[in-house]
Design a protein around this motif. Sequence first.
Motif, PDB file in Angstrom:
ATOM      1  N   ILE A 385       0.848  -1.206   0.000  1.00  0.00           N
ATOM      2  CA  ILE A 385       0.000   0.000   0.000  1.00  0.00           C
ATOM      3  C   ILE A 385       0.878   1.249   0.000  1.00  0.00           C
ATOM      4  CG2 ILE A 385      -1.626   1.371   1.378  1.00  0.00           C
ATOM      5  CD1 ILE A 385      -3.302  -0.853   0.600  1.00  0.00           C
ATOM      6  N   ARG A 386       1.904   1.253   0.836  1.00  0.00           N
ATOM      7  CA  ARG A 386       2.796   2.434   0.902  1.00  0.00           C
ATOM      8  C   ARG A 386       3.430   2.696  -0.459  1.00  0.00           C
ATOM      9  NH1 ARG A 386       5.131   1.261   6.599  1.00  0.00           N
ATOM     10  NH2 ARG A 386       3.718   2.505   7.863  1.00  0.00           N
ATOM     11  N   LYS A 387       3.864   1.615  -1.098  1.00  0.00           N
ATOM     12  CA  LYS A 387       4.513   1.754  -2.393  1.00  0.00           C
ATOM     13  C   LYS A 387       3.504   2.267  -3.431  1.00  0.00           C
ATOM     14  CE  LYS A 387       7.007  -1.096  -5.716  1.00  0.00           C
ATOM     15  NZ  LYS A 387       5.957  -0.886  -6.703  1.00  0.00           N
ATOM     16  N   LEU A 388       2.288   1.713  -3.388  1.00  0.00           N
ATOM     17  CA  LEU A 388       1.261   2.131  -4.332  1.00  0.00           C
ATOM     18  C   LEU A 388       0.904   3.611  -4.171  1.00  0.00           C
ATOM     19  CD1 LEU A 388      -1.692  -0.389  -4.803  1.00  0.00           C
ATOM     20  CD2 LEU A 388      -0.118   0.550  -6.497  1.00  0.00           C
ATOM     21  N   LEU A 389       0.769   4.054  -2.923  1.00  0.00           N
ATOM     22  CA  LEU A 389       0.405   5.465  -2.689  1.00  0.00           C
ATOM     23  C   LEU A 389       1.466   6.381  -3.294  1.00  0.00           C
ATOM     24  CD1 LEU A 389      -0.944   5.263   0.991  1.00  0.00           C
ATOM     25  CD2 LEU A 389      -2.308   5.690  -1.056  1.00  0.00           C
ATOM     26  N   GLU A 390       2.725   5.978  -3.129  1.00  0.00           N
ATOM     27  CA  GLU A 390       3.809   6.779  -3.677  1.00  0.00           C
ATOM     28  C   GLU A 390       3.783   6.751  -5.217  1.00  0.00           C
ATOM     29  OE1 GLU A 390       7.585   5.918  -1.669  1.00  0.00           O
ATOM     30  OE2 GLU A 390       8.560   6.699  -3.490  1.00  0.00           O
ATOM     31  N   ASP A 391       3.563   5.546  -5.771  1.00  0.00           N
ATOM     32  CA  ASP A 391       3.474   5.421  -7.236  1.00  0.00           C
ATOM     33  C   ASP A 391       2.345   6.282  -7.794  1.00  0.00           C
ATOM     34  OD1 ASP A 391       5.471   3.625  -7.304  1.00  0.00           O
ATOM     35  OD2 ASP A 391       4.250   1.882  -7.856  1.00  0.00           O
ATOM     36  N   ILE A 392       1.220   6.281  -7.095  1.00  0.00           N
ATOM     37  CA  ILE A 392       0.060   7.050  -7.575  1.00  0.00           C
ATOM     38  C   ILE A 392       0.406   8.535  -7.608  1.00  0.00           C
ATOM     39  CG2 ILE A 392      -2.338   7.709  -7.065  1.00  0.00           C
ATOM     40  CD1 ILE A 392      -2.721   4.829  -5.950  1.00  0.00           C
ATOM     41  N   GLU A 393       1.053   9.013  -6.544  1.00  0.00           N
ATOM     42  CA  GLU A 393       1.441  10.432  -6.521  1.00  0.00           C
ATOM     43  C   GLU A 393       2.359  10.769  -7.695  1.00  0.00           C
ATOM     44  OE1 GLU A 393       2.943  11.876  -2.778  1.00  0.00           O
ATOM     45  OE2 GLU A 393       0.980  11.649  -1.834  1.00  0.00           O
ATOM     46  N   ASN A 394       3.371   9.931  -7.901  1.00  0.00           N
ATOM     47  CA  ASN A 394       4.311  10.203  -8.997  1.00  0.00           C
ATOM     48  C   ASN A 394       3.616  10.168 -10.344  1.00  0.00           C
ATOM     49  OD1 ASN A 394       6.429  10.561  -7.248  1.00  0.00           O
ATOM     50  ND2 ASN A 394       7.000   8.398  -7.276  1.00  0.00           N
ATOM     51  N   ASN A 395       2.724   9.198 -10.512  1.00  0.00           N
ATOM     52  CA  ASN A 395       2.010   9.081 -11.771  1.00  0.00           C
ATOM     53  C   ASN A 395       1.093  10.285 -12.012  1.00  0.00           C
ATOM     54  OD1 ASN A 395       0.912   7.838 -14.127  1.00  0.00           O
ATOM     55  ND2 ASN A 395      -0.863   7.244 -12.907  1.00  0.00           N
ATOM     56  N   LEU A 396       0.377  10.712 -10.965  1.00  0.00           N
ATOM     57  CA  LEU A 396      -0.524  11.856 -11.129  1.00  0.00           C
ATOM     58  C   LEU A 396       0.260  13.111 -11.491  1.00  0.00           C
ATOM     59  CD1 LEU A 396      -3.098  11.366  -8.198  1.00  0.00           C
ATOM     60  CD2 LEU A 396      -3.464  10.935 -10.635  1.00  0.00           C
ATOM     61  N   LYS A 397       1.373  13.300 -10.792  1.00  0.00           N
ATOM     62  CA  LYS A 397       2.218  14.474 -11.066  1.00  0.00           C
ATOM     63  C   LYS A 397       2.684  14.473 -12.511  1.00  0.00           C
ATOM     64  CE  LYS A 397       4.361  15.349  -6.671  1.00  0.00           C
ATOM     65  NZ  LYS A 397       5.510  15.264  -5.805  1.00  0.00           N
ATOM     66  N   SER A 398       3.260  13.338 -12.955  1.00  0.00           N
ATOM     67  CA  SER A 398       3.855  13.366 -14.293  1.00  0.00           C
ATOM     68  C   SER A 398       2.770  13.440 -15.362  1.00  0.00           C
ATOM     69  CB  SER A 398       4.816  12.203 -14.498  1.00  0.00           C
ATOM     70  OG  SER A 398       4.137  11.002 -14.380  1.00  0.00           O
ATOM     71  N   LYS A 399       1.628  12.809 -15.134  1.00  0.00           N
ATOM     72  CA  LYS A 399       0.542  12.906 -16.115  1.00  0.00           C
ATOM     73  C   LYS A 399       0.027  14.346 -16.242  1.00  0.00           C
ATOM     74  CE  LYS A 399      -3.107  10.290 -15.822  1.00  0.00           C
ATOM     75  NZ  LYS A 399      -4.016   9.306 -15.170  1.00  0.00           N
ATOM     76  N   ALA A 400      -0.121  15.004 -15.088  1.00  0.00           N
ATOM     77  CA  ALA A 400      -0.642  16.374 -15.097  1.00  0.00           C
ATOM     78  C   ALA A 400       0.321  17.308 -15.836  1.00  0.00           C
ATOM     79  CB  ALA A 400      -0.880  16.864 -13.671  1.00  0.00           C
ATOM     80  N   TRP A 401       1.621  17.178 -15.563  1.00  0.00           N
ATOM     81  CA  TRP A 401       2.608  18.053 -16.222  1.00  0.00           C
ATOM     82  C   TRP A 401       2.699  17.754 -17.720  1.00  0.00           C
ATOM     83  CZ3 TRP A 401       4.828  22.520 -15.182  1.00  0.00           C
ATOM     84  CH2 TRP A 401       4.905  22.946 -13.856  1.00  0.00           C
TER      85      TRP A 401
END
Length: 480
Positions: A385-401
């Motif tokens: 779960i910890r790893k997934l939460l971090e992955d989700i943040e990184n993915n959202l950031k890079s997709k938005a940019w």
Amino acid sequence: MNIKREKWSNNFSEWFDWVISEGEFYDYGRYPLKGVGIWLPYGFKLRQAIIDIIRQLLNNTGHEEVLFPMLIPEGLLKKESEHIKGFEEEVYWVTKGGSEDLDVKLSLRPTSEAAITFMESLWIKSYKQLPKKYYQIVSIFRYETKATRPMIRLREVTTFKEAHTIHSTFEDAENQVKEAIEIYKKFFDILGIPYLISQRPEWDKFPGAVKTYAFDTIMPDGKTLQIGTVHHLGQHFTKAFDFKVQKADGTLDYPHQTSYGISDRVIASLISLHGDDRGSVLFPLVAPIQVIIIPIPSKNTDDTNKILEYSENVKSQLISAGIRANIDKDTEKTPGEKFYIWEIKGVPIRVEIGLREVQNSSVTLKRRDTLESKAVKLSELITEIRKLLEDIENNLKSKAWESFNKKIFYAKTVEDANKILEKGGVVELPWCGDNSCGLKIEELTNAKVKGIPLESKKINDSCVICKKPASNVLRIAKTY
Ligand SMILES: [Zn+2]
């Protein structure tokens, strides 16, 4: 339940209204007063988490939180003439106390430069007391005559974080402007909200400012949204209040000020920019619920009880690990209906638990951003779960940019700019620097000038209007 999903990209405005109401973030349009909304418990928690971040960034850089009165007497508000000219048509006035007319009209604060400068003039006598950096998070009121929109254009802005600083010299204030820009960059970066920083043109500065810088993001429909502003106020307010401090050489002079603000628009852009056709996708750091557990009942009551007990155990493990988790135990709704609603609410990770998971000592995880599922052993739950939460943040950031960067264009003619603007985004045009050419661009494109980049761009083209060599680019966009 309304089962129609709204299109995120081609029908953004409806999408936004649908998400904030079905997702129970914000109730808008039903209170019997135009341009005001209600933060519902779920939305309020999201708002609180966002406020906590900015509060921490400000506290860590020597800002002190204060709370000023909401009412500003007419005399104070009108002291700085450009300031009041800029706000005059937007001010709410309180003119009565009960049935008696008040001696002095009272404004509901549209912003607090005047109130704060007045009190600073009583508190601060010497350069030795400077700098001072104050901020408050309050409601402000503006009588908007344009169409109001939830969180984006309101008559009561409920999450106005305004910072006000005061300094001995123009340069110190200039450095404070730089610090403020850095703080806002950090803030938006933490939340994965992309932005452009522009110096607003002369004709669109904050009323009473020497210079205004603004952060703009681009909403899914291609229109820009101003999400933060930073103003160098120079001595405009201190002169208006005849407020001098003693300098190191013993002489008296007017101190220099800055102010900078953000609002509910940060929350609107956070919900909007990371969303998709199924609803919001909340950024894990600020999501009120990071993990929602959905028990999948069995036909056999004993098995269903086992599933529920197992689900409770998973929840306690998550909470002990500091993860914000909850179980949807509603017996009236099917798992499918629950998936639907928690997707609108944007909970980053869904945990599905049925009989198979209980028997295998596992859970099935589904991430909200990519909709990918995977089975995970209970013993690896927390790590995963910890790893997934971090992955989700990184993915959202890079997709938005990534999608943001695709919406920044360069055009050498007004005609080309107009074609691009039909699809939305920001267009940069070569510009000579003359205000008259800038205003002409605004007129010919029916767009709004956002200003020049914080770091000016060297270009070899000529001004789209007068054909003289361009000194910089001018940004224009359709805007909220
Ligand atoms: Zn020109």
